[in-house]
Design an enzyme around this catalytic site. Structure first.
Site, PDB file in Angstrom:
ATOM      1  N   GLY A 121     -28.475 -34.302  53.755  1.00  0.00           N
ATOM      2  CA  GLY A 121     -27.521 -33.215  53.873  1.00  0.00           C
ATOM      3  C   GLY A 121     -27.746 -32.211  52.776  1.00  0.00           C
ATOM      4  N   GLN A 122     -26.842 -31.264  52.717  1.00  0.00           N
ATOM      5  CA  GLN A 122     -26.960 -30.191  51.754  1.00  0.00           C
ATOM      6  C   GLN A 122     -25.759 -30.272  50.836  1.00  0.00           C
ATOM      7  OE1 GLN A 122     -29.625 -28.031  51.793  1.00  0.00           O
ATOM      8  NE2 GLN A 122     -28.898 -26.906  50.027  1.00  0.00           N
ATOM      9  N   GLY A 123     -26.001 -30.599  49.569  1.00  0.00           N
ATOM     10  CA  GLY A 123     -24.890 -30.633  48.626  1.00  0.00           C
ATOM     11  C   GLY A 123     -24.629 -29.241  48.109  1.00  0.00           C
ATOM     12  N   GLY A 124     -23.663 -29.145  47.209  1.00  0.00           N
ATOM     13  CA  GLY A 124     -23.308 -27.843  46.683  1.00  0.00           C
ATOM     14  C   GLY A 124     -24.493 -27.136  46.055  1.00  0.00           C
ATOM     15  N   PHE A 125     -25.363 -27.901  45.413  1.00  0.00           N
ATOM     16  CA  PHE A 125     -26.400 -27.241  44.640  1.00  0.00           C
ATOM     17  C   PHE A 125     -27.801 -27.618  45.052  1.00  0.00           C
ATOM     18  CE2 PHE A 125     -22.798 -26.789  41.802  1.00  0.00           C
ATOM     19  CZ  PHE A 125     -22.860 -25.419  41.655  1.00  0.00           C
ATOM     20  N   GLY A 126     -27.940 -28.208  46.204  1.00  0.00           N
ATOM     21  CA  GLY A 126     -29.282 -28.527  46.637  1.00  0.00           C
ATOM     22  C   GLY A 126     -29.259 -29.630  47.664  1.00  0.00           C
ATOM     23  N   LYS A 141     -30.224 -36.231  44.846  1.00  0.00           N
ATOM     24  CA  LYS A 141     -29.920 -34.810  44.982  1.00  0.00           C
ATOM     25  C   LYS A 141     -30.930 -34.028  44.176  1.00  0.00           C
ATOM     26  CE  LYS A 141     -26.199 -32.429  43.331  1.00  0.00           C
ATOM     27  NZ  LYS A 141     -24.847 -31.884  43.357  1.00  0.00           N
ATOM     28  N   ASP A 183     -14.168 -28.193  43.761  1.00  0.00           N
ATOM     29  CA  ASP A 183     -14.918 -27.896  44.987  1.00  0.00           C
ATOM     30  C   ASP A 183     -14.721 -28.994  46.019  1.00  0.00           C
ATOM     31  OD1 ASP A 183     -16.480 -26.374  46.638  1.00  0.00           O
ATOM     32  OD2 ASP A 183     -18.385 -27.031  45.789  1.00  0.00           O
TER      33      ASP A 183
END
Ligand SMILES: *[C@@H]1O[C@H](CO)[C@@H](O)[C@H](O)[C@H]1NC(C)=O
Ligand SMILES: *[C@@H]1O[C@H](CO)[C@@H](O)[C@H](O)[C@H]1NC(C)=O
Ligand SMILES: *[C@@H]1O[C@H](CO)[C@@H](O)[C@H](O)[C@H]1NC(C)=O
Ligand SMILES: *[C@@H]1O[C@H](CO)[C@@H](O)[C@H](O)[C@H]1NC(C)=O
Ligand SMILES: *[C@@H]1O[C@H](CO)[C@@H](O)[C@H](O)[C@H]1NC(C)=O
Ligand SMILES: *[C@@H]1O[C@H](CO)[C@@H](O)[C@H](O)[C@H]1NC(C)=O
Ligand SMILES: *[C@@H]1O[C@H](CO)[C@@H](O)[C@H](O)[C@H]1NC(C)=O
Ligand SMILES: *[C@@H]1O[C@H](CO)[C@@H](O)[C@H](O)[C@H]1NC(C)=O
Ligand SMILES: *[C@@H]1O[C@H](CO)[C@@H](O)[C@H](O)[C@H]1NC(C)=O
Length: 767
Positions: free
Chosen positions: A489-494, A510, A607
Site C-alpha cells: 500500500g501507500q503510506g503517508g510518506f512512501g 516502508k 494524521d
C-alpha cells in the site's frame, strides 16, 4: 370530460406564455428539429442544450449547460465562431436531408454543422455528452470529441498520434464571446506527459510537471482538486488521454474544469445543484507562470524576491536581476570538467558532481530513461554522469529515471512535497568534504542512543526491548527489490512493501520516498515515537535502516493491510460486518486513549485516517504512520506555525485553517473515521469559506431528522445493532464539532463506547 378540461387548461397556459418557456424535448430527429422555443434535455434532466444570448451582446448561440445549476455556466457551444443574430427567431438545429446535423439561421443557411452524413437522431446524455447517432444507434459524432473551453468528468483530453486527432480545451475570447481565444490546454507528447496551458497555440504559459501515475508533480494535493485524475497512455495505439471522474462526494455531484479567457485553468464543484464553487486554479501565483525565473533560476513564491539562481549559478545580468527582471535567468559560475575536456573519453567521475535541490517542480524538457530499472537509483546517476550533455537527473517514485540535457527552465520550489533534482556542477562548486557514505545498520537501541541525546535530551526514555534486526542490503532484496507485486500500500510518506527476514519472518517495509517530504526530521520522529510506544492497538516497529538517500522503516507484517482497502475496495467490503466495524472503532479508540493519556509521553497523531489503520489477521485495528505525530506536554494546544500537514477531510477546522493542534484535533479525525466506518462513504471534503461540507453535513442532517440509521452502509442490510450504530454516530458527531472545546476527550469516548452512558452530553452544532 375531465380530459378535455385539462387540455383546455393547457392550451390556455400555452397561449399566455411564449412557447420558449415551455418545451423540453429529449431528441432531435429529421422530422423534429430543435427550435428557439425548445431545449434538448438529457434523460435524467441533468444537462440541457438550447439557444442562449450572452449578456451585453446581440449574438445568439446553441450551448449546453447543467440544467438545474444557477447561475448557468455554458460548458459547450456549437457555433462558437459563427453567432446567430439575437433577433433571428427562425433559426433551428436540425438533421438536414443530407443526414448532417446542422444549425441553420432564419434564411436556412448553415452556420454550423457536424459535417457527417446518415444521422438519424441527436441527444444529450446525462454526463453532458451531446451525441449524434445513425439509424443503427451507433455514435457518429460526439461533443466530447469536439470540446470547447470545459472538461466534464469522463471526457477525454489528449490526442491520438496515429489518426492525428487531438482534443484540447480552447478558451473563449472573452467572458461574453465564445469564439476561440488565445489559450489552449492539452497534454504534451513527452513521456511521462505534462499538462500545459499554451498561449497563442505554442508558447507555454503554465506547466503541470510530469505525471507520476497518480498526480502531476507540479500540483501537489491534486487528488483532492481533480477527483481521480488519470492519464491513459497507450503507446501501441499512440493515444494519450487525461480524464477525471467525480466520486460521489456527499452532495457534491457536478463538476467541470475550464480554461478562462484570461488563461486560468480552474475546477468548479456544485453541491446539490447549488451555485458553483471554485475548488482550485492555476496559475495561482507568479511562480506558476512558465519560466518565471528564466534559465537555471528557481522560483519560490513564499520568498522575496521570488527568484534565485540554482547554487553554482549566478544572474546573467546583475543589473536586470536587481531590477527584478528575472527573464534573463542565470549562468554557470564554473564550467563543468567534462565541458572543458570535451575530447577526453575518460569518465569525468569525481570531477563533476551533483547537487541535490529539494522539493521541486522539476524543470521542463525531461527525458525519460525507461531502460533503467525502477529501483536502480544509482544507475540513473551514473548514466547522467557519463554523458556530458546531461545537466541534471531526478529519480522519481512511480516514474524512474529522468534526465535533462537542455538548459533547465521553469523550476519551482514548494514548501513541502515536490521532487528532488540533482544538478550537475563542477567539483569546486560542490561543498567540500565528501558526503559520508555509510551503511548505517542500527538496532533500535543504537539509534535511540544517538538521537535521544541530540533531539530530546531533556526527556528520559524508557529502554526499549532489544530487537536486533540487521537489515543488510542482501536481506532487503527479500522485498524483491521493491517489486511492485510486493507493494502492500501507500503510506503517508512512501510505499510499503512486504518483505521477509532471512530467518523467514514476514515484515512490512516502508520506503520513505525522497519526494515525500518526510525528511530526516519526520523519520527520526517516527522512529523515536514508535520505539517508545507499545500497545496492542498500535503497530509495532521492529527496526530501521538508513543508507544514503534510502530510509527504511520495518514494521510487523499486517496480513489484512489497511482499513481503507476494506472500506473502499469493492470486493472486500462485504467482509466488514458490523461486529468487526464496532471492534475496529473500539480498538482505535483504545489506541488513541493510550497515545493521549496512558503512554509515557503524550502523543498527538495528527494524521488519523483509514489508510493508517492496519488490520491484523483477526481484524484487530492497529494505528500506524507516526511520521507526523508530535509529543506535547500537559494539556496545551500547540500552534504549528511552520506547516499544516495531514490529510484533508480528516483535519479539524482549527488545524486546517490556523495550524492549531491538540488532542482534540485527533478526536476530530477519529469522529470522521467513525462516520466513515459506519457509512462507508469518504469524507474527501473540501473547505469553503470555513465551512466543511460533505459526509459530515450529511450525517448531521440525518441525525437531526432522526434518520440516523440511514447513514449505515447499505451492504450491511439489517444485520447491525441499531443502538451501537446510533451510539457510534452520536460519538462521531460529537467529535466533529467545529469548536474544539465542545468535543469530548478520548477518555470520554472510551467510556461511552464501553457503557450505555452517552445521553448526558448534547451536541452543540458549531455552525
Ligand atoms: C467535412 O468533411 C469532409 C470529408 O470528411 C472534409 O473534406 C471537409 O474538410 C470537412 N469540412 C469541415 C468544415 O470540417
Ligand atoms: C450512409 O448510408 C448509406 C446507405 O445506408 C451508405 O451507403 C453510406 O456509405 C453511408 N455513409 C456514411 C458516410 O456512412
Ligand atoms: C471519440 O474519441 C474517442 C477517442 O479517440 C474514440 O474512441 C471515439 O470513437 C470517438 N467518438 C466518435 C463518435 O468518433
Ligand atoms: C499572443 O499573440 C498576440 C497577437 O499576435 C500578441 O499581441 C500577444 O502578445 C501574444 N501573447 C503572448 C503571451 O505571446
Ligand atoms: C445534483 O443533485 C441535485 C439535487 O439533488 C439535482 O437536482 C441535480 O440534478 C444533480 N446534478 C447532477 C449533475 O447529478
Ligand atoms: C455564484 O458563484 C460565483 C462564483 O463563485 C459568484 O461570482 C456569483 O456571485 C454567485 N452567484 C450567486 C447568485 O450566488
Ligand atoms: C529584462 O531583461 C532582458 C534580458 O535579460 C531584456 O531583454 C528585457 O528587455 C528586460 N525587460 C525589461 C522589462 O526590462
Ligand atoms: C579535440 O578534438 C578535435 C577533433 O576531434 C581536435 O581538432 C582538437 O584539436 C582536439 N582538442 C584537444 C584539446 O585535444
Ligand atoms: C548524451 O545525451 C544526449 C541527450 O540526451 C543524447 O542525445 C546522446 O545520445 C547521449 N550520448 C551518449 C553517448 O549516450
Amino acid at each position: 370530460m375531465e380530459f378535455s378540461i385539462h387540455s383546455l387548461f393547457f392550451l390556455f397556459i400555452f397561449s399566455l406564455f411564449p412557447s420558449q418557456y415551455c418545451a423540453q424535448v429529449y431528441n432531435i430527429t429529421p422530422s423534429k428539429p430543435l427550435t428557439q422555443g425548445q431545449t434538448l434535455v438529457s434523460p435524467g434532466q441533468v444537462f440541457e442544450l438550447g439557444f442562449f444570448n450572452p449578456k451585453n451582446t446581440a449574438n445568439k448561440y446553441v450551448g449546453l449547460w447543467h440544467k438545474s445549476i444557477f447561475p448557468r455556466k455554458v460548458v459547450w457551444v456549437a457555433n462558437r465562431e459563427n453567432p446567430l443574430a439575437v433577433t433571428d427567431k427562425l433559426a433551428s438545429l436540425r438533421i438536414g436531408s443530407n443526414g448532417n446535423l446542422e444549425l441553420v439561421d432564419g434564411k436556412q443557411t448553415s452556420v454550423w454543422s457536424t459535417n457527417i452524413s446518415n444521422s438519424s437522431s441527436a441527444l444529450v446524455l446525462d454526463n453532458g455528452n451531446f451525441v449524434v447517432k445513425n439509424v443503427m444507434g451507433a455514435d457518429l459524432w460526439e461533443s466530447f470529441n469536439n470540446s470547447g473551453d470545459s472538461l466534464l468528468p469522463s471526457m477525454l483530453l489528449g490526442f491520438d498520434s496515429d489518426s492525428g486527432k487531438r482534443n484540447f480545451l480552447t478558451s473563449w475570447k472573452s467572458e461574453d464571446d465564445p469564439s476561440t481565444g488565445i489559450f489552449l490546454v492539452g497534454l504534451s507528447a513527452q513521456t511521462p506527459s505534462q499538462m500545459f496551458i499554451w498561449v497563442n497555440r505554442s508558447t507555454p504559459h503554465w506547466r503541470s510537471g510530469p505525471w507520476n501515475k497518480a498526480q502531476f508533480i507540479g500540483i501537489p494535493n491534486m487528488d483532492s482538486q481533480y477527483q481521480n485524475p488519470n492519464i491513459l497512455d497507450d503507446q501501441k495505439q499512440g493515444t494519450r488521454y487525461f480524464s477525471y471522474s467525480l466520486e460521489s462526494l456527499g452532495e457534491t455531484n457536478a463538476s467541470y474544469i475550464v480554461i478562462s479567457s484570461e488563461g486560468i485553468l480552474s475546477t468548479w464543484l456544485s453541491e446539490s445543484g447549488k451555485n458553483w464553487s471554485l475548488d482550485g486554479d492555476r496559475p495561482k501565483n507568479p511562480c506558476d507562470n512558465y519560466g518565471a525565473c528564466g534559465l537555471f533560476g528557481v522560483c519560490k513564491a513564499s520568498e522575496s524576491p521570488i527568484c534565485k539562481c540554482l547554487k553554482g549559478f549566478k544572474p546573467k545580468s546583475n543589473e536586470e536581476w536587481s531590477k527584478r527582471n528575472w527573464t534573463g535567468g542565470c549562468v554557470r559560475q564554473t564550467n563543468l570538467f567534462c565541458e572543458r575536456h570535451t575530447n577526453k573519453s575518460v569518465s569525468s567521475k569525481g570531477l563533476d558532481g551533483f547537487l541535490k535541490v529539494e522539493r521541486l517542480k522539476v524543470p521542463d524538457f525531461h527525458e525519460y530513461l525507461p531502460s533503467l530499472a525502477q529501483d536502480k537509483y544509482e544507475d540513473c546517476k551514473i548514466q547522467c554522469l557519463s554523458n556530458c550533455s546531461c545537466l541534471a537527473y531526478a529519480f522519481v517514485n512511480n516514474i524512474g529515471c529522468l534526465v535533462w540535457s537542455k538548459d533547465l527552465i521553469d523550476i519551482l520550489e514548494f514548501p513541502s512535497a515536490g521532487e528532488d533534482l540533482y544538478v550537475r556542477l563542477a567539483h569546486s562548486e560542490l561543498d567540500e568534504g565528501k558526503p559520508i557514505k555509510l551503511i548505517v545498520i542500527l538496532t533500535a537501541i543504537g539509534l535511540m542512543s544517538i538521537l535521544v541525546s541530540i533531539v530530546f535530551s531533556m526527556h528520559r526514555w524508557r529502554a526499549i526491548q532489544k530487537r536486533h534486526i540487521k537489515l543488510t542490503t542482501r536481506s532487503l532484496e527479500s522485498t524483491d527489490g521493491f517489486n511492485i507485486t510486493n507493494k502492500l500500500g501507500q503510506g503517508g510518506f512512501g510505499p510499503v512493501y512486504k518483505g521477509m527476514l532471512p530467518e523467514g519472518k514476514e515484515i512490512a517495509v516502508k520506503r520513505l520516498s525522497s519526494s515525500s517530504g518526510q525528511g530526516v526530521e519526520e523519520f527520526k520522529n517516527e522512529m523515536l515515537l514508535f520505539s517508545n510506544l507499545q500497545h496492542k492497538n498500535l503497530v509495532r516497529i521492529m527496526g530501521c535502516c538508513v543508507k544514503e538517500d534510502e530510509k527504511l522503516l520495518v514494521y510487523e507484517f499486517m496480513p489484512n493491510k489497511s482499513l481503507d482497502t476494506f472500506l473502499y475496495g469493492q470486493t472486500k467490503r462485504a467482509v466488514l460486518d458490523w461486529a468487526t466495524r464496532f471492534n475496529i472503532i473500539q480498538g482505535v479508540a483504545r489506541g488513541l486513549l493510550y497515545l493521549h493519556h496512558d503512554s509515557y509521553v503524550k502523543v498527538i497523531h495528527r494524521d488519523l485516517k483509514p489508510s493508517n489503520i492496519l488490520l491484523d489477521e483477526k481484524m484487530n485495528p492497529k494505528i500506524s504512520d507516526f511520521g507526523l505525530a508530535r509529543i506535547v506536554e500537559g494539556t496545551q494546544s500547540l500552534e504549528n506555525t511552520q506547516k499544516v500537514v495531514g490529510t484533508r477531510g480528516y483535519m479539524s477546522p482549527e488545524y486546517a485553517l490556523r495550524g492549531i493542534f491538540s488532542e482534540k484535533s485527533d478526536v476530530y479525525s477519529f469522529g470522521v473515521l467513525v462516520l466513515e466506518i459506519i457509512s462507508n462513504k469518504k469524507n474527501t471534503s473540501f473547505y469553503l469559506y470555513d465551512q466543511q461540507l460533505g459526509l459530515l453535513a450529511y450525517a448531521w442532517n440525518l441525525w437531526n431528522e432522526d434518520r440516523g440509521l440511514n447513514l449505515v452502509d447499505e451492504v450491511l442490510g439489517d444485520s447491525y445493532s441499531s443502538s451501537e450504530v446510533l451510539k457510534c454516530m452520536h460519538i462521531g458527531l460529537l467529535c466533529v464539532q467545529d469548536n474544539a472545546v465542545d468535543r469530548p476527550t478520548i477518555a470520554d469516548i472510551a467510556l461511552m463506547l464501553s457503557s450505555d452512558i452517552d445521553a448526558s452530553i448534547t451536541i452543540i452544532e458549531g455552525r
